[in-house]
Scaffold this motif. Structure first.
Motif, PDB file in Angstrom:
ATOM      1  N   PHE A  13      40.003  26.150 -84.268  1.00  0.00           N
ATOM      2  CA  PHE A  13      40.904  24.991 -84.160  1.00  0.00           C
ATOM      3  C   PHE A  13      40.164  23.873 -83.428  1.00  0.00           C
ATOM      4  O   PHE A  13      39.177  24.135 -82.726  1.00  0.00           O
ATOM      5  N   PRO A  14      40.643  22.638 -83.587  1.00  0.00           N
ATOM      6  CA  PRO A  14      39.966  21.534 -82.910  1.00  0.00           C
ATOM      7  C   PRO A  14      40.389  21.411 -81.445  1.00  0.00           C
ATOM      8  O   PRO A  14      41.385  21.989 -81.022  1.00  0.00           O
ATOM      9  N   LEU A  15      39.612  20.657 -80.693  1.00  0.00           N
ATOM     10  CA  LEU A  15      39.976  20.297 -79.320  1.00  0.00           C
ATOM     11  C   LEU A  15      40.537  18.885 -79.346  1.00  0.00           C
ATOM     12  O   LEU A  15      40.061  18.056 -80.121  1.00  0.00           O
ATOM     13  N   GLU A  45      28.414  15.931 -74.037  1.00  0.00           N
ATOM     14  CA  GLU A  45      27.331  16.902 -74.077  1.00  0.00           C
ATOM     15  C   GLU A  45      27.822  18.304 -74.442  1.00  0.00           C
ATOM     16  O   GLU A  45      27.182  19.031 -75.214  1.00  0.00           O
ATOM     17  N   ILE A  46      28.982  18.664 -73.911  1.00  0.00           N
ATOM     18  CA  ILE A  46      29.567  19.984 -74.215  1.00  0.00           C
ATOM     19  C   ILE A  46      29.889  20.100 -75.704  1.00  0.00           C
ATOM     20  O   ILE A  46      29.635  21.124 -76.334  1.00  0.00           O
ATOM     21  N   VAL A  47      30.445  19.036 -76.254  1.00  0.00           N
ATOM     22  CA  VAL A  47      30.815  19.045 -77.672  1.00  0.00           C
ATOM     23  C   VAL A  47      29.576  19.291 -78.526  1.00  0.00           C
ATOM     24  O   VAL A  47      29.599  20.059 -79.485  1.00  0.00           O
ATOM     25  N   ASP A  61      34.750  20.842 -82.610  1.00  0.00           N
ATOM     26  CA  ASP A  61      35.462  19.756 -83.281  1.00  0.00           C
ATOM     27  C   ASP A  61      36.340  19.083 -82.245  1.00  0.00           C
ATOM     28  O   ASP A  61      37.331  19.668 -81.819  1.00  0.00           O
ATOM     29  N   LEU A  62      35.983  17.872 -81.868  1.00  0.00           N
ATOM     30  CA  LEU A  62      36.776  17.189 -80.850  1.00  0.00           C
ATOM     31  C   LEU A  62      37.477  15.979 -81.439  1.00  0.00           C
ATOM     32  O   LEU A  62      36.865  15.171 -82.129  1.00  0.00           O
TER      33      LEU A  62
END
Ligand SMILES: Nc1nc2c(ncn2[C@@H]2O[C@H](COP(=O)(O)OP(=O)(O)OP(=O)(O)O)[C@@H](O)[C@H]2O)c(=O)[nH]1
Ligand SMILES: [Mg+2]
Lengths: 317, 492
Positions: A73-75, A93-95, A101-102
């Motif tokens: 699922f997306p964030l 950076e985390i993404v 998927d943000l």
């Protein structure tokens, strides 16, 4: 990342990493169970990602829950435009690092009507830029389940909330009529338009979060660690004075000191604490002797007793 | 504040090596009892005296207590728990509050449940996961029907350790005789429910006597442990292990080469090489791998959230259960269960509900058979259960169902019922055994079919002897003409 731990190191540590203590292990198992259950039962789940320490733990648990697969699922990041700059660079950076998927949502009213924490007051600002924004983002994505990192130990009305917190089509929480939630059997049945907020960290305390971050080498925003930073004192809070949009009021002066943050949100509404804690060990021992709760630094929770419940009834997380 | 888990380990005698790992988990407890007996005050006091209340929270409490101060000038500790506006306005607890605190020896998760009968469902919610129940009784009023209801629900849900807190002892002038009288009555009640582990403590929640600090100054006659000492010594529920159980939550297929079954181990243990059966299909396979994020593991035990890889292609989907081959759960279409009805509509006979247990959700019809009479502990025949009733029911499924008894496994023996129209959770239930199609009520071979006027049948069914064997009888309502036809058919 100033935390300076990268994936490779974490992986390398895995082999020699001591096993989690049974208490943290039980909390981790419970959270993973909830993640899997929601992902299996709902059509369109989403995970609220606020970049703070709880979100970082939540994200780590989601990765564990679906390993070796991707997070299914997306964030969703409900941005206000007033987050600490370091939060946004950390997020990006985390993404990238975890291939996530943000989705970012900013309430367009913010820019159109120039809604700021300075001009509208913290309550009204939170209403528009957080609660309303969240409702819009959830409606737009037609999400039927949204994970959040809230913990029951944060606040008295949270302590009452179920792990699956049922919401009406207009996102309202009815604290007087919550569904019974027995054992670890979660009722995921809803009608069209209704939704559930799911809280895998419900039974974690603030200390658990830190001990887990330490045990699992989870990267966090450097603002949690003490550093010499510029600040101004306002309404009894130390506000970080880095953003050019922060205008000094008459009588205010920029100061510098060794400070850190216990929670992260919008910089004008989040107070720092004086601290020399530069490592996770320092943070944990500071916490074990802390005499005030983490919420103390947040303007939004201080408006009135029961203000969290009110916001939640209106659709806030 | 939080005691480190290692400290907890050392607090236990080394002989019980197996237990030690288990008991480092926090102890989960609930408070229960009748309205206003002081449950929230007790937990508030416990949080206060274990220093779990921070300065800013204490300041808020002082502010919120003003005007509501008791004669002793102490803050209203219940406000630390009663966090909803409606609760504060009415001075009662409506829903469970979960709180976390610890001592040097152990950490605790406490669920403060409401005393009001109307909110029994919220008490049941708290009880379902608890290891121990603290039952409160107001020393002035003694044991009430609600005390019995809560004690009964707690036992049904598998709680086998009770602490009786005879509260507000300050208001009786620390009357020892009164304490002895209530403890005696309670012990009888608990024993009748099958609970043998009972600690009775005279307590003043408000003044903090025998909660964390002893009350020797006012009660020199009491030499037993304080509440917190008792809790530190209690044992956490073990996950009774009959055999390996993995209710499959989801199938993970990140690529062509990997297929794993994700779920939380609900009992027993598993390791690579073990032979397992997939239920209800009955297909057999061997465990190839136990995958977790950190490493490929060589074993998993109850409570572990894992991904299981089998050695061959078998059809497994969400809701199936993977179990050890030599210790399998029951499968079938009819089961007997006990349940607590949690919503105003109660449980209606013949109505079809959704039943969820583990990760499996299936249609079921529920036939109530009898109901517990809290006054005398007897089961009386009924075909409908009202809200808050505790009943025995027969469950019939359209498709195969898989269960252990609750006694044997608190995960695979527990279920909830969901109303298909409102989607609300309407009951919490515990499997007591299989209701086999030919066994159960049909197992006694010789039967008598009677046709009686309805009023006479009603009177007969109201008798004790009938009620006690209600499970063995089949009753149908029809008209005289149809009854005559049926009996005529039998005569052929
Ligand atoms: N004198 C005295 N008063 C007490 C004691 N414990 C509780 N009270 C009072 O009893 C009243 C009810 O206490 P609560 O803690 O709200 O009772 P409760 O059992 O949580 O009530 P519900 O949750 O609504 O069922 C309050 O006014 C308390 O101050 C005690 O030990 N001594
Ligand atoms: Mg209460």
């Amino acid at each position: 990342m100033s935390d300076s731990r990268n994936e490779a190191e974490a992986k390398g540590a895995a082999a020699s990493k001591p096993p989690l203590d049974p208490h943290l292990k039980a909390l981790e198992n419970e959270a993973i169970h909830i993640f899997r259950e929601v992902a299996a039962e709902f059509e369109r789940p989403v995970m609220l990602y606020s970049i703070g320490k709880d979100s970082s733990v939540l994200l780590h648990l989601a990765r564990k829950a679906f390993h070796p697969g991707r997070i299914p699922f997306p964030l969703l990041h409900v941005n206000t435009g007033w987050k600490f700059a370091e939060m946004i660079s950390f997020r990006d950076e985390i993404v990238k690092r975890y291939d996530l998927d943000l989705i970012e949502h900013i309430n367009p009213r913010g820019a159109a009507e120039n809604v700021t924490p300075f001009t509208h007051g913290s309550a009204r600002y939170t209403d528009i830029m957080k609660t309303e924004a969240l409702r819009h983002a959830l409606d737009a994505g037609k999400y039927d389940a949204a994970f959040g990192g809230a913990r029951r130990d944060e606040e008295a009305s949270r302590a009452k909330e179920r792990i699956y917190s049922f919401r009406t089509p207009d996102h309202r929480w009815d604290p007087r009529n919550q569904r019974p939630e027995l054992w670890n059997i979660y009722n995921g049945m809803i009608s069209r338009g209704e939704s559930v907020r799911a809280f895998p960290l419900s039974n974690w305390t603030e200390v658990d979060i830190w001990r887990y971050i330490q045990a699992e080498n989870i990267p966090i925003v450097p603002l949690y660690f003490a550093e010499k930073r510029p600040y101004v004192e306002r309404d009894g809070m130390m506000i970080l004075a880095e953003d050019p949009r922060l205008e000094l009021l008459p009588g205010e002066t920029k100061q510098e000191g060794l400070i850190r943050f216990r929670t992260l949100g919008c910089f004008p509404l989040t107070g720092a604490i004086r601290s020399a804690a530069t490592t996770l060990d320092d943070i944990i021992s500071e916490l074990e002797t802390a005499t005030v709760s983490e919420r103390q630094g947040r303007a939004i929770d201080r408006d009135q007793s029961g203000s969290m419940e009110k916001k939640k009834r209106e659709g806030y997380f | 504040m939080t005691a480190s888990a290692t400290a907890t380990v050392s607090a236990f005698p080394a002989v019980e090596t197996e237990r030690v790992t288990r008991d480092t988990r926090p102890l989960r407890l609930i408070t229960c009892g009748s309205v206003d007996d002081g449950k929230s005050t007790l937990i508030g006091r416990l949080l206060w005296d274990t220093k779990a209340v921070k300065e800013d929270q204490a300041a808020t409490l002082q502010r919120d207590s003003s005007g509501k101060q008791n004669d002793l000038g102490l803050p209203d500790f219940a406000l630390l728990l009663d966090g909803l506006q409606a609760e504060r306005e009415q001075g009662i607890t409506i829903d469970v509050a979960y709180r976390y605190f610890s001592t040097d020896r152990r950490s605790f998760i406490v669920a403060d449940t409401p005393g009001h009968e109307q909110y029994t469902r919220n008490m049941a919610t708290g009880a379902s996961t608890a290891d121990l129940a603290v039952l409160l009784v107001d020393a002035r009023t003694g044991i009430l029907e609600q005390t019995r209801r809560h004690a009964t629900i707690a036992t049904l849900m598998g709680i086998r350790q009770f602490v009786l807190a005879v509260n507000k002892i300050d208001l009786t002038g620390y009357d020892r005789a009164r304490f002895d009288e209530i403890s005696h009555e309670f012990k009888e009640l608990a024993l009748s429910l099958g609970v043998k582990q009972i600690t009775a403590i005279p307590v003043s929640a408000l003044k903090g006597e025998n909660v964390v600090y002893d009350g020797r100054a006012s009660m020199p006659w009491y030499e037993g442990p304080t509440l917190v000492e008792t809790l530190e010594k209690a044992t956490a529920r073990s996950n009774q292990t009959v055999g390996f159980r993995l209710p499959v939550q989801r199938v993970s297929r990140p690529g062509e080469s990997f297929r794993g079954y994700q779920g939380t181990v609900a009992g027993g243990a598993v390791k690579p090489g073990d032979s397992v059966v997939v239920l209800p299909s009955g297909m057999v396979a061997n465990v190839k791998q136990i995958v977790t994020f950190d490493l490929v593991r060589n074993a998993a035990v109850g409570g572990d959230a894992i991904t299981l890889v089998l050695d061959r292609q078998v059809d497994v989907s969400r809701g199936d259960m993977i179990v050890s081959i030599d210790s399998q759960p029951m499968t079938g279409r009819s089961f007997d269960a006990q349940l607590v009805a949690l919503q105003p509509d109660g449980i209606e006979p013949g109505k079809r509900y959704w039943l969820k247990s583990g990760s499996r959700r299936q249609r079921v019809s529920v036939a109530p058979a009898s109901q517990l009479d809290l006054k005398n502990g007897n089961w009386t025949a009924t075909d409908k259960l009202a809200m808050n009733a505790i009943g025995k029911v027969a469950l019939s499924f359209d498709e195969q169902a898989v269960f252990d008894t609750y006694e044997q496994n608190r995960t695979t023996g527990a279920f909830i019922l969901i109303d298909p129209d409102t989607h609300n959770t309407v009951a919490g239930g515990m499997i007591t055994g299989r209701h086999s199609e030919l066994g159960g009520i049909h197992k006694g071979d010789e039967r008598v079919i009677l046709s009686l006027p309805a009023d006479l049948a009603d009177r007969l069914m109201a008798t004790e002897i009938f009620a006690s064997r209600r499970h063995d009888a089949e009753v149908r309502h029809t008209n005289a003409g149809r009854a005559a036809e049926i009996l005529a058919d039998l005569d052929e």
